[in-house]
Design a protein around this motif. Structure first.
Motif, PDB file in Angstrom:
ATOM      1  N   LYS A 141      -4.995  -1.417  -7.919  1.00 16.15           N
ATOM      2  CA  LYS A 141      -5.988  -0.347  -7.960  1.00 16.15           C
ATOM      3  C   LYS A 141      -5.342   0.943  -7.497  1.00 16.15           C
ATOM      4  N   CYS A 142      -5.710   2.052  -8.147  1.00 16.27           N
ATOM      5  CA  CYS A 142      -5.347   3.385  -7.684  1.00 16.27           C
ATOM      6  C   CYS A 142      -6.646   4.125  -7.387  1.00 16.27           C
ATOM      7  N   GLU A 143      -6.797   4.608  -6.180  1.00 16.75           N
ATOM      8  CA  GLU A 143      -8.052   5.243  -5.806  1.00 16.75           C
ATOM      9  C   GLU A 143      -7.805   6.545  -5.055  1.00 16.75           C
ATOM     10  N   ALA A 144      -8.745   7.479  -5.189  1.00 17.29           N
ATOM     11  CA  ALA A 144      -8.692   8.728  -4.438  1.00 17.29           C
ATOM     12  C   ALA A 144      -9.152   8.459  -3.023  1.00 17.29           C
ATOM     13  N   THR A 145      -8.288   8.715  -2.052  1.00 15.69           N
ATOM     14  CA  THR A 145      -8.648   8.518  -0.646  1.00 15.69           C
ATOM     15  C   THR A 145      -8.740   9.866   0.072  1.00 15.69           C
ATOM     16  N   GLY A 146      -8.870  10.902  -0.714  1.00 14.93           N
ATOM     17  CA  GLY A 146      -9.037  12.272  -0.239  1.00 14.93           C
ATOM     18  C   GLY A 146      -8.942  13.179  -1.442  1.00 14.93           C
ATOM     19  N   PRO A 147      -9.360  14.441  -1.311  1.00 14.39           N
ATOM     20  CA  PRO A 147      -9.281  15.354  -2.458  1.00 14.39           C
ATOM     21  C   PRO A 147      -7.872  15.495  -3.010  1.00 14.39           C
ATOM     22  N   TYR A 148      -6.863  15.365  -2.124  1.00 13.36           N
ATOM     23  CA  TYR A 148      -5.473  15.500  -2.544  1.00 13.36           C
ATOM     24  C   TYR A 148      -4.644  14.342  -1.988  1.00 13.36           C
ATOM     25  N   THR A 153       0.849  -1.199   0.000  1.00 20.17           N
ATOM     26  CA  THR A 153       0.000   0.000   0.000  1.00 20.17           C
ATOM     27  C   THR A 153       0.880   1.244   0.000  1.00 20.17           C
ATOM     28  N   LEU A 154       0.813   2.017  -1.085  1.00 21.86           N
ATOM     29  CA  LEU A 154       1.564   3.261  -1.187  1.00 21.86           C
ATOM     30  C   LEU A 154       0.580   4.428  -1.142  1.00 21.86           C
ATOM     31  N   VAL A 155       0.746   5.312  -0.165  1.00 23.45           N
ATOM     32  CA  VAL A 155      -0.120   6.480  -0.008  1.00 23.45           C
ATOM     33  C   VAL A 155       0.646   7.713  -0.475  1.00 23.45           C
ATOM     34  N   ASP A 214      -5.244   5.165 -14.531  1.00 32.43           N
ATOM     35  CA  ASP A 214      -6.122   4.233 -15.250  1.00 32.43           C
ATOM     36  C   ASP A 214      -5.831   4.281 -16.749  1.00 32.43           C
ATOM     37  N   ARG A 215      -5.596   5.482 -17.264  1.00 33.91           N
ATOM     38  CA  ARG A 215      -5.267   5.618 -18.693  1.00 33.91           C
ATOM     39  C   ARG A 215      -3.930   4.946 -19.007  1.00 33.91           C
ATOM     40  N   CYS A 216      -2.948   5.107 -18.136  1.00 28.96           N
ATOM     41  CA  CYS A 216      -1.655   4.430 -18.329  1.00 28.96           C
ATOM     42  C   CYS A 216      -1.847   2.921 -18.457  1.00 28.96           C
ATOM     43  N   ARG A 217      -2.755   2.372 -17.685  1.00 27.68           N
ATOM     44  CA  ARG A 217      -2.947   0.921 -17.622  1.00 27.68           C
ATOM     45  C   ARG A 217      -3.846   0.386 -18.727  1.00 27.68           C
ATOM     46  N   ASN A 218      -4.707   1.252 -19.297  1.00 28.52           N
ATOM     47  CA  ASN A 218      -5.739   0.753 -20.204  1.00 28.52           C
ATOM     48  C   ASN A 218      -5.738   1.348 -21.607  1.00 28.52           C
ATOM     49  N   TYR A 219      -5.119   2.502 -21.797  1.00 31.39           N
ATOM     50  CA  TYR A 219      -5.138   3.164 -23.099  1.00 31.39           C
ATOM     51  C   TYR A 219      -4.426   2.303 -24.145  1.00 31.39           C
ATOM     52  N   GLU A 220      -5.039   2.156 -25.303  1.00 32.88           N
ATOM     53  CA  GLU A 220      -4.510   1.275 -26.342  1.00 32.88           C
ATOM     54  C   GLU A 220      -3.080   1.624 -26.727  1.00 32.88           C
ATOM     55  N   LYS A 221      -2.751   2.918 -26.780  1.00 36.42           N
ATOM     56  CA  LYS A 221      -1.426   3.348 -27.213  1.00 36.42           C
ATOM     57  C   LYS A 221      -0.436   3.506 -26.067  1.00 36.42           C
ATOM     58  N   SER A 222      -0.832   3.138 -24.873  1.00 35.68           N
ATOM     59  CA  SER A 222       0.064   3.293 -23.731  1.00 35.68           C
ATOM     60  C   SER A 222       1.249   2.342 -23.832  1.00 35.68           C
ATOM     61  N   ASN A 223       2.448   2.896 -23.672  1.00 39.94           N
ATOM     62  CA  ASN A 223       3.655   2.080 -23.633  1.00 39.94           C
ATOM     63  C   ASN A 223       4.185   1.912 -22.214  1.00 39.94           C
ATOM     64  N   LYS A 253      -2.963   0.373  -4.317  1.00 45.35           N
ATOM     65  CA  LYS A 253      -2.998  -0.986  -3.768  1.00 45.35           C
ATOM     66  C   LYS A 253      -2.264  -1.895  -4.746  1.00 45.35           C
ATOM     67  N   LEU A 254      -1.263  -2.607  -4.252  1.00 49.53           N
ATOM     68  CA  LEU A 254      -0.384  -3.381  -5.110  1.00 49.53           C
ATOM     69  C   LEU A 254      -0.669  -4.879  -5.022  1.00 49.53           C
ATOM     70  N   LYS A 255      -0.375  -5.577  -6.108  1.00 52.06           N
ATOM     71  CA  LYS A 255      -0.547  -7.033  -6.146  1.00 52.06           C
ATOM     72  C   LYS A 255       0.539  -7.723  -5.341  1.00 52.06           C
ATOM     73  N   PHE A 256       1.694  -7.073  -5.248  1.00 55.65           N
ATOM     74  CA  PHE A 256       2.823  -7.609  -4.492  1.00 55.65           C
ATOM     75  C   PHE A 256       3.728  -6.424  -4.142  1.00 55.65           C
ATOM     76  N   PRO A 257       4.614  -6.551  -3.163  1.00 54.60           N
ATOM     77  CA  PRO A 257       5.485  -5.434  -2.799  1.00 54.60           C
ATOM     78  C   PRO A 257       6.362  -4.997  -3.975  1.00 54.60           C
ATOM     79  N   ASP A 258       6.563  -3.709  -4.099  1.00 57.33           N
ATOM     80  CA  ASP A 258       7.382  -3.167  -5.190  1.00 57.33           C
ATOM     81  C   ASP A 258       8.102  -1.920  -4.707  1.00 57.33           C
ATOM     82  N   ALA A 259       9.376  -2.081  -4.366  1.00 55.24           N
ATOM     83  CA  ALA A 259      10.169  -0.963  -3.858  1.00 55.24           C
ATOM     84  C   ALA A 259      10.427   0.097  -4.916  1.00 55.24           C
ATOM     85  N   SER A 260      10.253  -0.245  -6.197  1.00 57.71           N
ATOM     86  CA  SER A 260      10.592   0.687  -7.267  1.00 57.71           C
ATOM     87  C   SER A 260       9.430   1.577  -7.695  1.00 57.71           C
ATOM     88  N   LEU A 261       8.234   1.393  -7.131  1.00 55.44           N
ATOM     89  CA  LEU A 261       7.076   2.150  -7.606  1.00 55.44           C
ATOM     90  C   LEU A 261       7.253   3.668  -7.484  1.00 55.44           C
TER      91      LEU A 261
END
Length: 522
Positions: free
Chosen positions: A150-157, A104-106, A131-140, A162-170
């Motif tokens: 999942k990336c979600e808004a947990t406040g206005p700012y 979980t990265l906040v 979401d566009r990075c993950r789903n846009y047809e032309k996204s590299n 939420k990660l599938k597995f730990p990732d120190a490089s995110l």
């Protein structure tokens, strides 16, 4: 409390990089920021930039060549920035980031920021962009975010990843293309969501026009949230021929030329009216290999033969004037993730190369269909590399084209066996490996992973302790070299030629300049 993973790493300083380069017979590099008693900054003026490569796209998630960043960071801010000299991560559109737990990265966001179109920057904009990075047809950049569940808004700012597995490089990924936030309103207004030629970010300069292969114009963002840019405008001319680019500076027709080679630096140093500078770089020259079924490069012995056939110190000296590093690592000597025990794993051994080819059934040699860039420097590199490989019976059948077209041919259309290209410039070494060798990586033409790769890749992402992570990355370096997953040639330097009236330019270790603090002397 903000967790800055790079804060726990030893600094990659210019001194350490220069020492590593000198150990390989390189020439001492001149720091770009070194100057005595520089005059005070002034506001105003149009900076005339020359760059040799037309961007593939001005949508940060649709391009893939590192020189695209010459224009991208004029237009866009990323969630996270980096120190240009050390790569230490720094706040930008994000004011802080913290792993609440390993998956979980906040991320806390900066308030009061607007896109160039006047729309507000907030958590909803970030969620839309991710979401566009993950789903846009032309996204590299889809492979850069495979870890994200999942990336979600947990406040206005505030946004939470939420990660599938730990990732120190995110966090480092969010300092790269995937973190360069595009205005959601501009995407929604564009046909098919295509903003390749209508870029709208939050950066220090706003887009005016792009004349393909000719000129990009930008003006100061007068509503910029950070320190106001000094320059009124930037005009970036695209001149593919490097010598012509340098002549534009020496003739006073341009103020600065980017991405030059050692030959142009040598020429420019003879002119007392311009400044030629070389700075340490994380960019290196290699070849992407298609080792999929049906390719002659599917046989590891052929790939190893190609690596044994190269004389890398000679390539560095001939092609880069000794300014780079002649080893076979993806990273410069002295970089924390570069294992000194294996950085020279392959040294010139033509007899061994011939023997491996014979074992693989190519006693009379082999022809490799090769794509390369078409500019003067790229053609010269191809000729020198070809000559060395030919000594072992490896013949290159070469198709030159512009960078974006070469990438299209080899990586999208699966034409040929190999693409000679510069690469690198990734803030995190684990990301660097995964962007080249993961099954989902854009640069992996074969779209397959060799047995053993995934275990090392996952360990490099899941390990947060510095010493342990370094050892995993050392093992990864050995794995890549033993399996000859690419054809590294030499690490480069960032070379520019500029007027002495240009101040405060820093190419950065990643050769990704930001221009908001550049100013012109009257």
């Amino acid at each position: 409390m903000t967790t800055n993973f790079y804060g726990r790493l030893p600094n990659l300083t210019r001194r350490s990089l220069m020492a590593g380069t000198a150990a390989l017979g390189g020439t001492l590099l001149v720091p770009a920021m070194a100057r005595a008693q520089a005059p005070q900054p002034r506001t105003g003026g149009t900076l005339r930039v020359v760059m040799p490569y037309n961007p593939a796209s001005l949508d940060p998630i649709a391009g893939r060549n590192n020189p695209d960043f010459n224009a991208l960071l004029m237009l866009y801010d990323a969630l996270i920035s980096f120190d240009p000299k050390t790569l230490e991560l720094q706040p930008m559109l994000a004011t802080s980031w913290e792993f609440a737990d390993p998956t979980t990265l906040v991320v806390k966001l900066r308030e009061g920021v607007e896109f160039h179109d006047g729309e507000p920057f907030n958590a909803d904009a970030v969620v839309f962009h991710i979401d566009r990075c993950r789903n846009y047809e032309k996204s590299n950049v889809k492979s850069d975010l495979t870890v994200v569940e999942k990336c979600e808004a947990t406040g206005p700012y505030e946004v939470t990843f939420k990660l599938k597995f730990p990732d120190a490089s995110l966090p480092a990924t969010l300092a790269d293309r995937a973190g360069c936030i595009v205005s959601p309103a501009s995407v929604k207004a564009a046909e098919g969501g295509n903003v390749d030629r209508n870029p709208v970010g939050t950066g220090p300069f706003k887009f005016v026009e792009w004349q393909d292969n000719t000129l990009i114009k930008l003006v100061r963002n007068t509503n910029y949230w950070g320190d106001a840019p000094y320059l009124d405008a930037i005009e970036a001319r695209i001149i593919n021929e490097h010598n012509t680019a340098v002549r534009a500076v020496t003739a006073g027709e341009a103020d600065i030329a980017l991405n030059m080679s050692a030959q142009q630096m040598a020429v420019a140093k003879r002119d007392p009216n311009v400044v030629a500078e070389a700075t340490p770089s994380m960019i290196y020259y290699s070849a992407f290999l298609n080792y999929g079924k049906g390719s002659p490069l599917a046989d590891v012995r052929v790939r190893q033969a190609m690596n044994w056939a190269l004389d890398r110190p000679v390539l560095n000296q001939v092609l880069w004037g000794g300014l780079g590093g002649g080893n076979c690592s993806m990273f410069p000597s002295g970089f924390w993730a570069n294992d000194p025990e294996t950085e020279n794993y392959y040294t010139l051994d033509v007899d061994r190369a011939k023997s491996l080819l014979k074992e693989a059934g190519f006693a009379n040699g082999i022809e490799i269909e090769t794509h390369t860039w078409a500019d003067q420097a790229a053609v010269q590199r191809q000729e020198v590399v070809s000559a060395q490989l030919a000594e072992a019976g490896i013949r290159l059948k070469v198709t030159p084209s512009q960078p974006a077209q070469a990438m299209q041919f080899f990586l999208n259309e699966k034409k040929g066996h190999m693409l000679l290209s510069p690469t690198g410039g990734n803030p995190d070494p684990a990301t660097a490996y995964d962007r080249h060798f993961a099954a989902t990586a854009y640069r992996n033409a074969a779209k397959l992973e060799l047995p053993g790769y995934r275990e090392l890749a996952d360990a490099s992402l899941n390990t947060f302790d510095f010493a342990a992570r370094q050892q995993v990355l050392y093992k990864m370096q050995r794995f890549v070299l033993e399996n000859a997953l690419h054809l590294p040639q030499f690490t480069s330097a960032g070379i520019i030629v500029r007027s002495p009236k240009v101040h405060n330019f820093d190419f950065s270790l990643l050769q990704r300049p930001r221009f908001h603090k550049v100013w012109l002397e009257a």
